[in-house]
Write a protein that holds these residues in place. Sequence first.
Motif, mmCIF file in Angstrom:
data_model
loop_
_atom_site.group_PDB
_atom_site.id
_atom_site.type_symbol
_atom_site.label_atom_id
_atom_site.label_comp_id
_atom_site.label_asym_id
_atom_site.label_seq_id
_atom_site.Cartn_x
_atom_site.Cartn_y
_atom_site.Cartn_z
ATOM 1 N N ARG A 89 0.828 -1.214 0.000
ATOM 2 C CA ARG A 89 0.000 0.000 0.000
ATOM 3 C C ARG A 89 0.857 1.256 0.000
ATOM 4 N N LEU A 90 1.955 1.221 0.746
ATOM 5 C CA LEU A 90 2.861 2.365 0.784
ATOM 6 C C LEU A 90 3.460 2.610 -0.597
ATOM 7 N N GLN A 92 2.268 1.651 -3.495
ATOM 8 C CA GLN A 92 1.190 2.061 -4.407
ATOM 9 C C GLN A 92 0.758 3.510 -4.190
ATOM 10 N N SER A 93 0.973 4.013 -2.992
ATOM 11 C CA SER A 93 0.571 5.396 -2.699
ATOM 12 C C SER A 93 1.404 6.408 -3.474
ATOM 13 N N LYS A 95 4.040 7.667 -2.439
ATOM 14 C CA LYS A 95 4.685 8.556 -1.472
ATOM 15 C C LYS A 95 5.875 7.899 -0.762
ATOM 16 N N ILE A 149 2.306 6.107 5.279
ATOM 17 C CA ILE A 149 1.220 6.165 4.295
ATOM 18 C C ILE A 149 0.432 7.459 4.502
#
Length: 151
Positions: A89-90, A92-93, A95, A149
């Motif tokens: 998720r990180l 994919q963010s 950021k 995140i």
Amino acid sequence: MVMLVSQVHAADAPYDWSDEQGAESAKRIIVKCLDAFEDSKERDSCVFKPIEICRTQFDNGSENQFAINQCTGYSGAAWSSMVDDVYARLVQSGKASSDIAKSQSMWSAWNEYDCHAISDYIGTRALMDYGDCKTRHAAGRVFDLLELIPH
């Protein structure tokens, strides 16, 4: 608040503690617990929650060493899976820093070696110590990655 459950809702107890489902049951407990807390300090209460619940349910709550070993193993596997999920998720963010992949690789190697070193002895508690180590390390990594995140 960063919600961890997408469309799957963590089921209420009793959980399935069979070999095929034990880690998944532990993961559902983790997700449900983490989703209940916005504050990172409150999330600490989630670290050993899967072990606590498993110990009361596995083998009818016998809490013998085999049961404890199984429960800590399921918890370690579940938290490790959570690390993978939160890391993805990180990334994919968009950021994540450019060093996050190297950091994750180094953390994974340290985690494996450290937990093997802690549990590298012959005895009935070795598996428990390994699972406990994996639980503690992976939970800490999940909390660290969650802070990165964007909300």
